[in-house]
Scaffold this motif. Structure first.
Motif, mmCIF file in Angstrom:
data_model
loop_
_atom_site.group_PDB
_atom_site.id
_atom_site.type_symbol
_atom_site.label_atom_id
_atom_site.label_comp_id
_atom_site.label_asym_id
_atom_site.label_seq_id
_atom_site.Cartn_x
_atom_site.Cartn_y
_atom_site.Cartn_z
ATOM 1 N N ILE A 104 5.247 -10.412 6.614
ATOM 2 C CA ILE A 104 5.927 -9.853 5.440
ATOM 3 C C ILE A 104 5.073 -10.061 4.196
ATOM 4 O O ILE A 104 4.888 -9.141 3.381
ATOM 5 C CB ILE A 104 7.315 -10.505 5.255
ATOM 6 N N ALA A 105 4.543 -11.263 4.041
ATOM 7 C CA ALA A 105 3.717 -11.569 2.864
ATOM 8 C C ALA A 105 2.488 -10.668 2.808
ATOM 9 O O ALA A 105 2.121 -10.155 1.748
ATOM 10 C CB ALA A 105 3.307 -13.035 2.883
ATOM 11 N N SER A 106 1.886 -10.442 3.949
ATOM 12 C CA SER A 106 0.690 -9.600 4.008
ATOM 13 C C SER A 106 1.035 -8.150 3.665
ATOM 14 O O SER A 106 0.333 -7.501 2.877
ATOM 15 C CB SER A 106 0.062 -9.683 5.408
ATOM 16 N N ALA A 107 2.127 -7.650 4.262
ATOM 17 C CA ALA A 107 2.536 -6.264 4.004
ATOM 18 C C ALA A 107 2.981 -6.077 2.557
ATOM 19 O O ALA A 107 2.748 -5.027 1.951
ATOM 20 C CB ALA A 107 3.660 -5.864 4.961
ATOM 21 N N ALA A 108 3.614 -7.105 1.978
ATOM 22 C CA ALA A 108 4.061 -7.025 0.585
ATOM 23 C C ALA A 108 2.875 -6.940 -0.365
ATOM 24 O O ALA A 108 2.918 -6.223 -1.371
ATOM 25 C CB ALA A 108 4.923 -8.234 0.241
ATOM 26 N N THR A 109 1.806 -7.653 -0.049
ATOM 27 C CA THR A 109 0.582 -7.570 -0.857
ATOM 28 C C THR A 109 -0.013 -6.172 -0.791
ATOM 29 O O THR A 109 -0.442 -5.609 -1.802
ATOM 30 C CB THR A 109 -0.451 -8.598 -0.364
ATOM 31 N N GLN A 118 5.722 4.772 5.559
ATOM 32 C CA GLN A 118 5.439 4.121 6.837
ATOM 33 C C GLN A 118 5.361 2.605 6.675
ATOM 34 O O GLN A 118 5.914 1.850 7.482
ATOM 35 C CB GLN A 118 4.127 4.646 7.423
ATOM 36 N N LEU A 119 4.701 2.153 5.616
ATOM 37 C CA LEU A 119 4.610 0.716 5.363
ATOM 38 C C LEU A 119 5.989 0.141 5.046
ATOM 39 O O LEU A 119 6.307 -0.985 5.452
ATOM 40 C CB LEU A 119 3.642 0.445 4.208
ATOM 41 N N THR A 120 6.808 0.906 4.353
ATOM 42 C CA THR A 120 8.160 0.446 4.036
ATOM 43 C C THR A 120 8.951 0.179 5.304
ATOM 44 O O THR A 120 9.594 -0.870 5.443
ATOM 45 C CB THR A 120 8.894 1.490 3.171
ATOM 46 N N ASP A 121 8.926 1.117 6.250
ATOM 47 C CA ASP A 121 9.643 0.909 7.509
ATOM 48 C C ASP A 121 9.104 -0.301 8.265
ATOM 49 O O ASP A 121 9.868 -1.095 8.832
ATOM 50 C CB ASP A 121 9.539 2.160 8.387
ATOM 51 N N GLN A 122 7.806 -0.437 8.281
ATOM 52 C CA GLN A 122 7.191 -1.573 8.964
ATOM 53 C C GLN A 122 7.666 -2.894 8.347
ATOM 54 O O GLN A 122 8.013 -3.840 9.050
ATOM 55 C CB GLN A 122 5.665 -1.481 8.875
ATOM 56 N N LEU A 123 7.705 -2.924 7.015
ATOM 57 C CA LEU A 123 8.076 -4.153 6.315
ATOM 58 C C LEU A 123 9.571 -4.437 6.446
ATOM 59 O O LEU A 123 9.980 -5.561 6.774
ATOM 60 C CB LEU A 123 7.669 -4.021 4.849
ATOM 61 N N VAL A 124 10.381 -3.422 6.208
ATOM 62 C CA VAL A 124 11.829 -3.617 6.208
ATOM 63 C C VAL A 124 12.347 -4.010 7.588
ATOM 64 O O VAL A 124 13.326 -4.754 7.706
ATOM 65 C CB VAL A 124 12.529 -2.336 5.699
ATOM 66 N N SER A 125 11.692 -3.573 8.644
ATOM 67 C CA SER A 125 12.139 -3.886 10.006
ATOM 68 C C SER A 125 12.121 -5.382 10.296
ATOM 69 O O SER A 125 12.798 -5.853 11.221
ATOM 70 C CB SER A 125 11.249 -3.169 11.032
ATOM 71 N N HIS A 126 11.375 -6.143 9.513
ATOM 72 C CA HIS A 126 11.252 -7.574 9.777
ATOM 73 C C HIS A 126 12.578 -8.321 9.610
ATOM 74 O O HIS A 126 12.747 -9.410 10.172
ATOM 75 C CB HIS A 126 10.185 -8.196 8.869
ATOM 76 N N GLY A 127 13.507 -7.767 8.844
ATOM 77 C CA GLY A 127 14.799 -8.424 8.694
ATOM 78 C C GLY A 127 15.510 -8.578 10.029
ATOM 79 O O GLY A 127 15.996 -9.666 10.382
#
Length: 457
Positions: A104-109, A118-127
């Motif tokens: 998450i930290a890496s994707a947020a950076t 696409q990055l949003t879906d990848q990041l949000v799925s972590h929940g």
């Protein structure tokens, strides 16, 4: 130990738990207790812990300020660490939890400099990926034969990131291949809301899509019951926050429940019932905080189908009125209007027409946003065809019932109660299950309360 309402139904139950049902360790334990109590509950789909998705969406939108970004990341860590600390054997899942938090930290950076759908879906799925690790471990520590499963293996969608469209036939094939074999020996814990496209990229079904995911999995596995566990004991005659006189509904038909979900009742995602209707799967909605209170059963047919069942309210409405004298005794005008709307992927909700004008409301597809708007390019094209008036600050009130358009005198009861209010648009007769109208946002709750008192109390 609580008794699951579907305990009398054998075969296969798919249970979905929302964010408040897995908000913390105590909530997860209550939900796990519901799962364990009923041996027919074999597939469990859960949402991200309460508040997590909002934090992830904020990060995905791009937070350039490093301090603010770190604060969001710390909040995410705290939510999951508090649950982790209360596990009997935290080391079993701690490595997986910390690895996901690092991702998450890496994707947020990355999102801070170059956000993308696409990055949003990848990041949000972590929940959901995080919550399922923790929930599965709680089940294991309660001596359940539970196994965590990555739903992206079977939840195949297209590549419309943010609001991906599921592919039910492929989902069924993949579920039969990868998911069904596990059910003989395990309770399968998996994620709602997320899926993957044909290239393996993570997708999401849109906010509220966890219910939809559960219904799709219930359909794909030929489940006999779908349970939706939330923070309220079922569906009510209206939102209890609007009037304390709102009453619980014990049983409701698919048609009525679909109308309620579509017109703003927040208990169910509007798409949830589509797969359940296709397979005629009964749906139970109950509270994970108080399962002993029962809930609402949603079925194809019900014993009682009253004229007036419930009221739903949906805010942030946009009405577009298109006026042109060229409409008078002409043909093709509406076809051209809808061609323009389709070109810009604009979905229409309600519509009324007169000889020289047409009024319509825009469908709200993004549940996280404000009032929907017409893209400037669409307005420019429509302006070449007619005058365009756009009005916001409106709310949609929907009265849900049965055989309403065929019942003499029903309109008198309804509109007689609304003498004091200005109705901006009325849709009646297209469905026997609803009457919809737009009112000023400031009047909306008062309108609902008044109608509830006159028709439902």
């Amino acid at each position: 130990m609580s008794i699951t309402p579907a305990a009398a139904i054998n075969q296969l139950i798919v249970a979905k738990f929302g964010g408040t049902s897995v908000a913390d360790y105590a909530a997860m334990c209550r939900s796990a207790d519901i799962v364990i109590t009923n041996p027919h509950t074999k597939i469990v789909l859960i949402s991200a812990c309460s508040g997590v998705t909002n934090l992830l969406v904020a990060l995905a939108n791009g937070i350039s300020d490093i301090t603010s970004r770190q604060q969001h990341l710390q909040q995410l860590t705290n939510i999951h660490q508090q649950i982790l600390d209360q596990l009997q054997h935290p080391n079993t899942v701690s490595d997986a939890i910390y690895a996901l938090l690092d991702d998450i930290a890496s994707a947020a950076t990355q999102a801070a400099t170059k956000p993308s759908p696409q990055l949003t879906d990848q990041l949000v799925s972590h929940g959901e990926l995080l919550s399922t690790h923790l929930f599965n471990q709680i089940l294991v520590e309660m001596n359940a034969a539970a196994i965590r499963f990555d739903i992206r293996t079977v939840m195949r969608t297209d590549a419309q990131f943010g609001k991906a469209i599921p592919q039910p036939e492929i989902i069924r094939q993949l579920a039969q291949q990868h998911l069904i074999p596990l059910l003989a020996t395990h309770v399968v814990v998996s994620q709602g809301f997320i899926g993957s496209d044909s290239q393996g990229n993570t997708t999401t079904l849109g906010r509220g899509g966890s219910d939809y995911s559960a219904a799709l999995i219930a359909e794909a596995t030929d489940a006999t019951t779908l349970e939706i566990w939330t923070d309220v004991p079922g569906m009510y005659t209206t939102d209890p926050r609007i009037t304390t006189a709102a009453k619980p509904i014990k049983e409701i038909s698919f048609s009525e429940a679909s109308e309620m979900a579509n017109f703003g009742a927040k208990i169910l995602h509007p798409s949830t019932l589509v797969p359940a209707v296709r397979q005629q799967i009964p749906v139970f909605v109950g509270s994970s905080k108080a399962p002993q209170q029962g809930g609402t059963w949603i079925r194809k047919t019900v014993d009682q189908a009253p004229l007036f069942r419930a009221l739903a309210l949906r805010g942030n409405q946009t009405m577009v009125t298109l006026t042109s004298l060229n409409m008078f005794h002409a043909y093709g005008f509406l076809a051209e209007v809808f061609r323009i709307l389709a070109e810009h992927k604009i979905s229409v909700d309600l519509i009324t027409t007169s000889e020289v004008s047409v009024s319509l409301t825009l469908d709200q597809t993004d549940t996280g946003g404000g009032a929907p708007t017409l893209p400037l390019a669409a307005v420019e094209q429509l302006n070449q065809l007619c005058r365009v008036d756009i009005e916001q600050g409106l709310s949609l009130v929907a009265l849900i019932g049965n055989r309403m358009s065929n019942s003499k005198g029903s309109a008198k009861h309804i509109f007689g109660a609304l003498d004091a209010y200005n109705l901006r648009l009325i849709c009646y007769g297209a469905s026997p299950h609803n009457l919809c109208f737009l009112v000023d946002e400031a009047d909306a709750k008062s309108v609902v309360s008044t109608l509830h008192q006159q028709l439902l109390e």
